[in-house]
Design a protein around this motif. Structure first.
Motif, mmCIF file in Angstrom:
data_model
loop_
_atom_site.group_PDB
_atom_site.id
_atom_site.type_symbol
_atom_site.label_atom_id
_atom_site.label_comp_id
_atom_site.label_asym_id
_atom_site.label_seq_id
_atom_site.Cartn_x
_atom_site.Cartn_y
_atom_site.Cartn_z
ATOM 1 N N SER A 85 0.841 -1.189 0.000
ATOM 2 C CA SER A 85 0.000 0.000 0.000
ATOM 3 C C SER A 85 0.877 1.239 0.000
ATOM 4 O O SER A 85 1.611 1.493 0.964
ATOM 5 C CB SER A 85 -0.904 0.010 1.229
ATOM 6 O OG SER A 85 -1.485 1.297 1.374
ATOM 7 N N TRP A 92 0.245 -4.992 2.351
ATOM 8 C CA TRP A 92 -1.210 -5.068 2.420
ATOM 9 C C TRP A 92 -1.607 -6.482 2.033
ATOM 10 O O TRP A 92 -1.559 -6.852 0.867
ATOM 11 C CB TRP A 92 -1.790 -4.011 1.463
ATOM 12 C CG TRP A 92 -3.236 -4.154 1.135
ATOM 13 C CD1 TRP A 92 -4.238 -4.607 1.947
ATOM 14 C CD2 TRP A 92 -3.856 -3.822 -0.115
ATOM 15 N NE1 TRP A 92 -5.433 -4.580 1.282
ATOM 16 C CE2 TRP A 92 -5.228 -4.104 0.016
ATOM 17 C CE3 TRP A 92 -3.393 -3.305 -1.319
ATOM 18 C CZ2 TRP A 92 -6.131 -3.896 -1.024
ATOM 19 C CZ3 TRP A 92 -4.284 -3.111 -2.355
ATOM 20 C CH2 TRP A 92 -5.640 -3.395 -2.197
ATOM 21 N N GLU A 96 -7.209 -8.727 4.451
ATOM 22 C CA GLU A 96 -6.917 -8.714 5.895
ATOM 23 C C GLU A 96 -8.052 -8.070 6.702
ATOM 24 O O GLU A 96 -8.268 -8.414 7.851
ATOM 25 C CB GLU A 96 -5.582 -8.006 6.182
ATOM 26 C CG GLU A 96 -5.561 -6.542 5.799
ATOM 27 C CD GLU A 96 -4.160 -5.919 5.805
ATOM 28 O OE1 GLU A 96 -3.182 -6.630 6.095
ATOM 29 O OE2 GLU A 96 -4.057 -4.706 5.501
ATOM 30 N N GLU A 97 -8.802 -7.167 6.067
ATOM 31 C CA GLU A 97 -9.939 -6.550 6.769
ATOM 32 C C GLU A 97 -11.275 -7.039 6.219
ATOM 33 O O GLU A 97 -12.225 -7.248 6.953
ATOM 34 C CB GLU A 97 -9.873 -5.021 6.642
ATOM 35 C CG GLU A 97 -8.698 -4.429 7.391
ATOM 36 C CD GLU A 97 -8.683 -2.902 7.306
ATOM 37 O OE1 GLU A 97 -9.705 -2.277 7.613
ATOM 38 O OE2 GLU A 97 -7.641 -2.348 6.913
ATOM 39 N N ALA A 130 -13.703 -8.104 -5.518
ATOM 40 C CA ALA A 130 -12.331 -7.602 -5.400
ATOM 41 C C ALA A 130 -12.327 -6.138 -5.010
ATOM 42 O O ALA A 130 -11.357 -5.637 -4.458
ATOM 43 C CB ALA A 130 -11.592 -7.790 -6.718
ATOM 44 N N HIS A 132 -13.391 -2.422 -3.335
ATOM 45 C CA HIS A 132 -13.820 -1.850 -2.051
ATOM 46 C C HIS A 132 -15.238 -1.278 -2.135
ATOM 47 O O HIS A 132 -15.834 -0.987 -1.105
ATOM 48 C CB HIS A 132 -12.841 -0.762 -1.614
ATOM 49 C CG HIS A 132 -12.992 0.527 -2.370
ATOM 50 N ND1 HIS A 132 -12.693 0.627 -3.721
ATOM 51 C CD2 HIS A 132 -13.414 1.744 -1.979
ATOM 52 C CE1 HIS A 132 -12.922 1.863 -4.108
ATOM 53 N NE2 HIS A 132 -13.364 2.559 -3.083
ATOM 54 N N TYR A 162 -16.590 -3.896 5.526
ATOM 55 C CA TYR A 162 -15.578 -3.359 6.444
ATOM 56 C C TYR A 162 -16.230 -3.023 7.771
ATOM 57 O O TYR A 162 -16.569 -1.880 8.033
ATOM 58 C CB TYR A 162 -14.908 -2.120 5.833
ATOM 59 C CG TYR A 162 -14.260 -2.420 4.510
ATOM 60 C CD1 TYR A 162 -13.001 -3.001 4.452
ATOM 61 C CD2 TYR A 162 -14.927 -2.158 3.312
ATOM 62 C CE1 TYR A 162 -12.415 -3.297 3.231
ATOM 63 C CE2 TYR A 162 -14.344 -2.458 2.088
ATOM 64 C CZ TYR A 162 -13.086 -3.017 2.059
ATOM 65 O OH TYR A 162 -12.512 -3.311 0.852
ATOM 66 N N LYS A 163 -16.476 -4.050 8.565
ATOM 67 C CA LYS A 163 -17.208 -3.834 9.815
ATOM 68 C C LYS A 163 -16.233 -3.640 10.971
ATOM 69 O O LYS A 163 -15.086 -3.974 10.877
ATOM 70 C CB LYS A 163 -18.166 -4.977 10.108
ATOM 71 C CG LYS A 163 -17.802 -6.288 9.431
ATOM 72 C CD LYS A 163 -18.793 -7.367 9.631
ATOM 73 C CE LYS A 163 -18.284 -8.698 9.115
ATOM 74 N NZ LYS A 163 -17.864 -8.780 7.757
#
Lengths: 163, 163
Positions: A85, A92, A96-97, A130, A132, A162-163
């Motif tokens: 990143s 990155w 991961e998130e 893929a 965001h 993205y919680k």
């Protein structure tokens, strides 16, 4: 055709339109053999290389990102996409998130040794996400009649990714 | 998950791993409407954007190059791929020397507005040759067991392409 004063021979030509440089920089003999493939990548001034992620099977181009040497080594080692990143200034681990990990089937390098192509399976959702924005691919804006149009559906609300 | 102190909301997140910036810079009202789509592209510091060329039909990723504003405008206008050669410092009409012109079917932009994806037909040879080495695709080197292996055939001698 005489547009520039360089040799027409292939080895001196490059696919970015350049007619200079060598595709493969000579590897130093003192290097560890296991790392030679990383030395052969032509890293840019910032130590990075552009990476295209293409979906296995569908062959959709999912996204574009960057890798540094460590990211590429980790990608090969783990069999999952690890990018670099530029804004965070660190590795990155894709997913991961979001949980949207990319399993890597193959790693390819272009003729100039300065672009990487990954063949991946996008995990974490039935139709891989893929992007965001919750879309399958990042390339969802299509040019038509002087405008960009969003032409692909949002598969999942990004707020719930993205919680 | 708390790895960096930014908002988890999608609009502030980007697909290069950044969580800053806006995807679409606001277009100046004084701009010509016909050029607004070009203003929406997030050109890098050098005024360039990375471009992926994918083959129509096969969906093979053929090559990677760069465009400046003029190259993208020309590509849309002519329906053929026009790149910007960073080493020559000028527009590069793909196929101008090799005859391997790329007809453009669609132009896409990614979620961050900073990468372009072209859908092309590679002209000039039965099986399209996009690469200066005489291969179908520039991505002919595959990583395996700690080495890069050339795994795609040369379809035409480069010496006979650039005559």
């Amino acid at each position: 055709m005489g547009k520039h004063a360089t040799s027409p021979h292939a080895p001196a030509r490059r696919c970015d339109g350049s007619a200079e440089g060598h595709a493969v920089p000579p590897g130093g003999l003192s290097h560890n053999v296991a790392m030679k493939w990383l030395d052969e990548v032509k890293w840019d001034a910032a130590g990075l290389v552009p990476v295209i992620a293409q979906e296995h099977g569908s062959k959709d181009v999912l996204m574009f990102a960057w890798m540094n040497r460590e990211a590429l080594a980790k990608t090969a080692e783990l069999g999952r996409a690890v990018y670099y990143s530029r804004s965070r200034g660190k590795l990155w681990f894709k997913g991961e998130e979001s949980g949207h990990v990319q399993t890597v089937h193959s790693i390819r390098l272009d003729c100039d040794n300065d672009v990487v192509l990954l063949e991946v399976t996008q995990q974490g959702h039935e139709l891989g996400i893929a992007c965001h924005t919750g879309r399958h691919s990042c390339f969802f804006q299509k040019y038509e009649s002087g405008r960009w149009h969003a032409v692909e559906p949002v598969l999942k609300d990004p707020e719930s990714i993205y919680k």
